[in-house]
Design an enzyme around this catalytic site. Structure first.
Site, short mmCIF file in Angstrom:
data_model
loop_
_atom_site.label_atom_id
_atom_site.label_comp_id
_atom_site.label_asym_id
_atom_site.label_seq_id
_atom_site.Cartn_x
_atom_site.Cartn_y
_atom_site.Cartn_z
N TYR A 175 17.68 -1.87 13.33
CA TYR A 175 17.09 -1.89 11.86
C TYR A 175 18.49 -2.55 11.07
O TYR A 175 18.03 -3.49 10.40
CB TYR A 175 16.97 -0.30 11.48
CG TYR A 175 16.63 -0.24 9.98
CD1 TYR A 175 15.40 -0.73 9.50
CD2 TYR A 175 17.57 0.43 9.10
CE1 TYR A 175 15.24 -0.76 8.19
CE2 TYR A 175 16.98 0.51 7.73
CZ TYR A 175 15.89 0.04 7.26
OH TYR A 175 15.55 0.03 5.93
N ASN A 191 1.00 -1.20 0.08
CA ASN A 191 0.07 -0.08 0.00
C ASN A 191 0.66 1.14 -0.03
O ASN A 191 0.18 2.36 -0.10
CB ASN A 191 -1.05 -0.06 1.23
CG ASN A 191 -0.24 0.10 2.43
OD1 ASN A 191 0.50 -0.87 2.94
ND2 ASN A 191 -0.18 1.09 3.25
N1 LIG Z 1 12.90 3.87 1.15
C1 LIG Z 1 14.24 3.79 1.48
O1 LIG Z 1 15.06 4.62 1.14
C2 LIG Z 1 14.76 2.26 2.01
C3 LIG Z 1 16.10 1.98 1.63
C4 LIG Z 1 16.76 0.88 2.22
C5 LIG Z 1 15.71 -0.21 2.26
N2 LIG Z 1 14.16 0.07 2.21
C6 LIG Z 1 13.23 -0.93 2.48
O2 LIG Z 1 12.32 -0.97 1.47
C7 LIG Z 1 11.08 -1.64 2.11
C8 LIG Z 1 9.90 -0.94 1.80
O3 LIG Z 1 10.10 0.42 2.66
P1 LIG Z 1 9.53 1.79 2.10
O4 LIG Z 1 10.58 2.60 1.77
O5 LIG Z 1 8.76 1.64 0.88
O6 LIG Z 1 8.56 2.13 3.20
P2 LIG Z 1 7.04 2.53 3.41
O7 LIG Z 1 6.44 3.44 2.31
O8 LIG Z 1 6.79 3.25 4.57
O9 LIG Z 1 6.39 1.06 3.12
C9 LIG Z 1 6.52 0.32 4.12
C10 LIG Z 1 5.51 -0.68 4.01
O10 LIG Z 1 5.63 -1.98 5.00
C11 LIG Z 1 4.38 -2.08 5.62
N3 LIG Z 1 4.32 -2.48 6.93
C12 LIG Z 1 5.08 -1.90 8.25
N4 LIG Z 1 4.90 -2.88 9.27
C13 LIG Z 1 4.10 -4.02 8.80
C14 LIG Z 1 3.62 -4.93 9.22
N5 LIG Z 1 3.59 -5.23 10.67
N6 LIG Z 1 2.87 -5.84 8.56
C15 LIG Z 1 2.81 -5.62 7.29
N7 LIG Z 1 3.24 -4.57 6.37
C16 LIG Z 1 3.82 -3.75 7.34
C17 LIG Z 1 3.74 -0.41 5.79
O11 LIG Z 1 2.32 -0.47 5.95
P3 LIG Z 1 1.60 0.60 6.39
O12 LIG Z 1 1.58 1.63 5.49
O13 LIG Z 1 0.30 0.17 7.07
O14 LIG Z 1 2.47 1.32 7.69
C18 LIG Z 1 4.06 -0.08 4.25
O15 LIG Z 1 2.97 -0.75 3.40
C19 LIG Z 1 11.37 -2.02 3.59
O16 LIG Z 1 11.83 -3.19 3.98
C20 LIG Z 1 12.65 -1.00 3.92
O17 LIG Z 1 13.41 -1.48 4.92
C21 LIG Z 1 13.57 1.38 2.01
#
Ligand SMILES: NC(=O)c1ccc[n+]([C@@H]2O[C@H](COP(=O)([O-])OP(=O)(O)OC[C@H]3O[C@@H](n4cnc5c(N)ncnc54)[C@H](OP(=O)(O)O)[C@@H]3O)[C@@H](O)[C@H]2O)c1
Length: 319
Positions: free
Chosen positions: A182, A23
């Site tokens: 983390y 989402n």
């Molecule tokens: N953005 C970056 O720069 C970056 C860098 C390195 C790695 N990552 C990795 O990329 C991945 C995606 O992150 P993103 O950047 O897209 O962040 P995001 O926009 O915050 O998306 C994170 C997603 O994870 C979901 N989530 C959190 N807790 C959960 C749970 N208990 N059960 C199921 N879903 C859950 C969130 O749901 P809700 O919306 O309901 O909270 C959201 O859909 C993560 O694993 C993160 O560590 C991101």
């Protein structure tokens, strides 16, 4: 760096792709790209309401209907019961899963615990996905996959380099550093992804090839809700301003940040590979196959983490 983009994702008609955290951010952009190629995307989210909103937005953006189907389902990775119920529901309605994207995550939040009593970052980012992958194994095994192999894609982070395993306190009960936790959760993602591939290879060597590839990736620095959630949970209003500014200046668009995940899921890539952005400091740009830090390839730590995760989740893999 390759010039590979989401435009290079092949047609995925008839394929089923499961994306956790679909989402928001990278999961949302991944869902858009997979569905635009005709896949059925199972949006595995902890909030069905937020996921339905996201699905409506994606349909509206695509002019009323996306090419593939969007199937919103509840999957809270902070609850092993929710993961089990999600897998059970999927088994009722699908014969096979061609791609599983273990993408959802939380970053550097104050210490809290999942429903099952695990520190949340370790519990959600690693243990929830370990349990999910194990519970979906038969559906992954049953699929034709992409180019003959099902893909299990696990989203890590450059922050894995700051992670250190401490098998005496995986649950952070003795001390807690939110960034250290983390980093360890993201290192755990890699130890898991590579150990899964070793186990698949061993099964294959014994003549029982499940036809599954485990591939790791990271998105570089991408402007998503991840950083804003970290800031919101810190209780520090200045952090919110700082994170917003950093995202605007340094963060790449999620449509590009998702490319390593799309590449890992659909391009010609080996099991056990680590796909990352190929541009500046591997923090931005189009995907390339790289190498994570030495600790992530430590076989003994991977074995210990696997054993711990099996016991902690009660989920046994057939490999
Ligand atoms: N953005 C970056 O720069 C970056 C860098 C390195 C790695 N990552 C990795 O990329 C991945 C995606 O992150 P993103 O950047 O897209 O962040 P995001 O926009 O915050 O998306 C994170 C997603 O994870 C979901 N989530 C959190 N807790 C959960 C749970 N208990 N059960 C199921 N879903 C859950 C969130 O749901 P809700 O919306 O309901 O909270 C959201 O859909 C993560 O694993 C993160 O560590 C991101």
């Amino acid at each position: 760096m390759t010039e590979w983009t989401a435009e290079d994702v092949p047609r995925l008609d008839g394929k089923t792709v499961v994306v956790t955290g679909a989402n928001s951010g990278l999961g949302y952009e991944g869902t858009r790209a997979f569905a635009a190629r005709g896949a059925t995307v199972v949006m595995a989210c902890r909030s069905v309401e937020r996921a339905e909103e996201a699905a409506s937005e994606l349909r509206a953006d695509a002019g009323g209907a996306v090419d593939g189907e969007l199937d919103v389902r509840e999957c809270d990775l902070a609850s092993l019961d929710s993961v089990a119920a999600f897998a059970e529901g999927l088994r009722d309605d699908y014969d096979a899963v061609d791609v599983l994207c273990n993408n959802a995550g939380v970053m550097a939040i104050p210490r809290s615990e999942t429903e099952d009593g695990f520190e949340t970052q370790f519990g959600v980012n690693h243990l929830g996905h370990f349990a999910l992958t194990g519970r979906l194994f038969d559906l992954l095994d049953a699929a034709d996959g992409i180019d003959g192999d099902t893909r299990v894609v696990t989203q890590s982070s450059g922050a894995h380099e700051q992670g250190e395993m401490d098998f005496d306190d995986l649950n952070w009960e003795r001390s807690y550093g939110k960034w250290q936790a983390y980093g360890r959760s993201k290192l755990s993602n890699l130890l898991f992804a590579y150990e899964l591939q070793r186990r698949l290879d061993a099964a294959s060597d014994e003549g029982d090839d499940p036809g599954i590839r485990s591939v790791a990736c990271h998105p570089g620095y991408t402007d998503t809700n991840l950083q804003m959630r970290t800031a919101a949970e810190s209780g520090n209003p200045l952090m919110k301003v700082g994170m917003r500014a950093a995202n605007l200046v340094l963060g790449q668009d999620a449509a590009i940040g998702v490319e390593p995940m799309l590449y890992a899921a659909t391009a010609d890539v080996d099991g056990g590979a680590y796909v990352e952005p190929g541009g500046l400091m591997n923090m931005r740009g189009h995907p390339t196959v790289g190498r994570s830090n030495d600790a992530s390839y430590d076989r003994e730590d991977a074995r210990k983490l696997w054993e711990y995760s099996t016991e902690a989740t009660g989920v046994e893999f057939p490999v």
